[in-house]
Scaffold this motif. Sequence first.
Motif, PDB file in Angstrom:
ATOM      1  N   ARG A 213       0.808  -1.221   0.000  1.00 23.12           N
ATOM      2  CA  ARG A 213       0.000   0.000   0.000  1.00 23.12           C
ATOM      3  C   ARG A 213       0.842   1.271   0.000  1.00 23.12           C
ATOM      4  NH1 ARG A 213      -5.061  -0.961   4.191  1.00 23.12           N
ATOM      5  NH2 ARG A 213      -5.808  -2.924   3.302  1.00 23.12           N
ATOM      6  N   LEU A 214       1.961   1.250   0.733  1.00 25.82           N
ATOM      7  CA  LEU A 214       2.700   2.481   0.980  1.00 25.82           C
ATOM      8  C   LEU A 214       3.959   2.644   0.141  1.00 25.82           C
ATOM      9  CD1 LEU A 214       2.467   2.726   4.891  1.00 25.82           C
ATOM     10  CD2 LEU A 214       0.852   3.537   3.157  1.00 25.82           C
ATOM     11  N   ALA A 215       4.594   1.540  -0.261  1.00 22.54           N
ATOM     12  CA  ALA A 215       5.849   1.656  -1.010  1.00 22.54           C
ATOM     13  C   ALA A 215       5.581   2.186  -2.412  1.00 22.54           C
ATOM     14  CB  ALA A 215       6.544   0.297  -1.082  1.00 22.54           C
ATOM     15  N   MET A 216       6.483   2.991  -2.904  1.00 28.70           N
ATOM     16  CA  MET A 216       6.342   3.538  -4.247  1.00 28.70           C
ATOM     17  C   MET A 216       6.630   2.493  -5.312  1.00 28.70           C
ATOM     18  SD  MET A 216       5.410   6.556  -3.537  1.00 28.70           S
ATOM     19  CE  MET A 216       5.497   7.296  -5.169  1.00 28.70           C
ATOM     20  N   ASP A 217       7.376   1.449  -4.941  1.00 27.26           N
ATOM     21  CA  ASP A 217       7.787   0.411  -5.875  1.00 27.26           C
ATOM     22  C   ASP A 217       7.318  -0.934  -5.336  1.00 27.26           C
ATOM     23  OD1 ASP A 217       9.105  -1.425  -7.511  1.00 27.26           O
ATOM     24  OD2 ASP A 217      10.875  -0.163  -7.718  1.00 27.26           O
ATOM     25  N   MET A 218       6.628  -1.716  -6.163  1.00 20.95           N
ATOM     26  CA  MET A 218       6.118  -3.022  -5.755  1.00 20.95           C
ATOM     27  C   MET A 218       7.252  -3.934  -5.277  1.00 20.95           C
ATOM     28  SD  MET A 218       3.576  -5.124  -5.442  1.00 20.95           S
ATOM     29  CE  MET A 218       3.128  -6.856  -5.505  1.00 20.95           C
ATOM     30  N   ARG A 219       8.443  -3.740  -5.825  1.00 18.00           N
ATOM     31  CA  ARG A 219       9.571  -4.584  -5.439  1.00 18.00           C
ATOM     32  C   ARG A 219       9.997  -4.358  -3.988  1.00 18.00           C
ATOM     33  NH1 ARG A 219      13.374  -2.990 -10.422  1.00 18.00           N
ATOM     34  NH2 ARG A 219      12.425  -0.999  -9.833  1.00 18.00           N
ATOM     35  N   LEU A 220       9.552  -3.270  -3.375  1.00 19.23           N
ATOM     36  CA  LEU A 220       9.875  -2.981  -1.979  1.00 19.23           C
ATOM     37  C   LEU A 220       8.773  -3.423  -1.026  1.00 19.23           C
ATOM     38  CD1 LEU A 220      11.372   0.618  -2.342  1.00 19.23           C
ATOM     39  CD2 LEU A 220      12.609  -1.546  -2.145  1.00 19.23           C
TER      40      LEU A 220
END
Length: 389
Positions: free
Chosen positions: A43-50
């Motif tokens: 929900r919060l990370a700008m990058d799905m990988r994170l």
Amino acid sequence: MIGRALRAAPATSINTLVLLLCQVLGIAGVVSIQFVGSLVGERLAMDMRLATLPVALLVLSSALGTWPASQLMRRFGRRPCFIAAALLSAGCLALAARAVDRSDFALFCTAVLGVGLQGAFVQQYRFAILEGQESSRAPRLLTMIQLASAAGIVPGVSLFGLLEGRTSSYMPCALLILAALQVAAALAFLAYRPQEARVAEAAAAPDARARAMYWPMVAMGAGAFLVMSLIMVPTPLQMCGIERSSVEQASWVIQVHLLSMYLPSLSVGALLRRVSIAQLQGLGLLFLLVGFLISWLPGFEGHLVGLALVGVGWCYVFVTATTLVARSRSGAERFRAQGVNDLCVFAASGVASLTSGALLSVLGWSGLLYLGVVLVLNLMALAWSVHRS
């Protein structure tokens, strides 16, 4: 009257009750981040990988905190350290709730580090519960601490599913409740009475065959953690973020999986009286393989059954590998050998937790399961080669 009863009770009995209660509460705090960390990251990370970064940080901080935790308890004693760790976890869970409410991913990751450090102290409960006890009680006490760990999974995961439909801010509310439970654990430790260990550990000679299998079994234990984390950590992402399942359904899947990791350990002793370690390890690898294959089935049932079988498989593989590692060294040498083993296990779990979100994004769910099957087949080949020779 209650106060007189507590004063009259043996210190070891009070310590056992306190440690079992705090094991439930401590595991609940750690498991809550294992479950909700990837959902918050998505929900919060700008990058799905994170997305799985919070879970990776939880594992990393627990690993790095193990050695400092033992040294702090050596210097200051168990009770003050246990109390401080529980209060640290309470503050960090409250900070995590604040971070979710403010949609601050960096703050949430910072809070997770403190919860992971608490996990390093929770690992010490199993040693503390044996202090001052007769050696004949050790198996029973360790079984009880395992059951307490399983019991802690329920509040650590189910709170999010129970509150999901009742309030829009269910994640912060659940985290605040778990923070309050850590405060209760700190208060419970006020009744803990430090004991000097009265049971001397026998310095048995190492098993020659186990000594030759040390590195393969280190790889087996680390590999079991790797493949288990590879599917467990991104499952909430797959269910809630891609398949649009409810958080309550995902919480049931993770609860069943975690219970499947702990509860089968109670059967290991009985099984090893009937089969060899090699056979039990092979059975565990078979469970892992079938679990990954069943996870291909779509929907809630596929995730539930598949992850449950992966949990059982992980338990048998990890316990048998750890048993052989423990038999491979004796005396002072065993501390270094076991330390290297734990480092490899934590590193494998951390790598899987950190990369599973990126792998899910790049490979998709089917590609992730293909990778898991390949890794399990490699573990099978390793086990067959080592035990055959």
